[in-house]
Write an enzyme that holds these catalytic residues in place. Structure first.
Site, short mmCIF file in Angstrom:
data_model
loop_
_atom_site.label_atom_id
_atom_site.label_comp_id
_atom_site.label_asym_id
_atom_site.label_seq_id
_atom_site.Cartn_x
_atom_site.Cartn_y
_atom_site.Cartn_z
N CYS A 74 8.75 -7.02 5.59
CA CYS A 74 7.96 -8.38 5.19
C CYS A 74 7.69 -8.58 3.88
CB CYS A 74 6.42 -7.49 5.39
SG CYS A 74 4.75 -8.23 4.68
N CYS B 263 4.80 -7.53 1.94
CA CYS B 263 4.42 -6.19 1.11
C CYS B 263 5.12 -5.79 0.73
CB CYS B 263 4.99 -5.52 2.44
SG CYS B 263 4.07 -5.53 4.58
#
Length: 139
Positions: free
Chosen positions: A58, A61
């Site tokens: 991600c 993230c």
């Protein structure tokens, strides 16, 4: 605000891919047992837990990981945890994670707040709301 929608992902052989998301005072949760142990420790010590449900693939993230690490060093009175949604898929599903990163704020094992997405100002605001009452002198 960046976030990744959770989706099934093929597992690869790179077992260290989640380590880059956990640094500073961020503690990586690798099992339900370690989760239970950390929550019990936080409750015993009167600490608020910030649990970051994240994924190595991600982008948002990865972007917020260094900031989360910095926060973990700036606020040692809080417990910063990282849960890789791919490594602990069943556990993450039990928390109804629909996007990453998702941050849960827990006190005495109970959710007191939640933030979905890599929103640094909002994450700081929520931490400030938790820390300020703790640091305010008692009258």
């Amino acid at each position: 605000m960046g976030l990744c929608l959770c989706k099934p992902r093929a597992r690869d052989d790179d077992s260290d891919h989640h380590v880059e998301l956990a640094s500073g005072n961020v503690q990586l949760i690798t099992s339900k047992e370690s989760w239970d142990q950390k929550l019990a420790e936080a409750t015993r010590d009167g600490r608020t837990v910030i649990a970051n449900f994240s994924a190595a693939w991600c982008g948002p993230c990865k972007t917020i990981a260094p900031y989360y690490s910095d926060l973990s060093e700036k606020y040692p009175s809080l417990m910063f945890l990282l849960i890789d949604v791919d490594e602990l898929a069943d556990f993450s599903t039990s928390w109804d994670i629909k996007a990453t990163p998702t941050f849960f704020f827990l006190k005495n094992g109970h959710q007191i707040d939640k933030l979905v997405g890599a929103n640094k100002p909002e994450l700081q605001k929520k931490i400030d709301a938790i820390v300020e009452p703790i640091s305010r002198p008692q009258s």
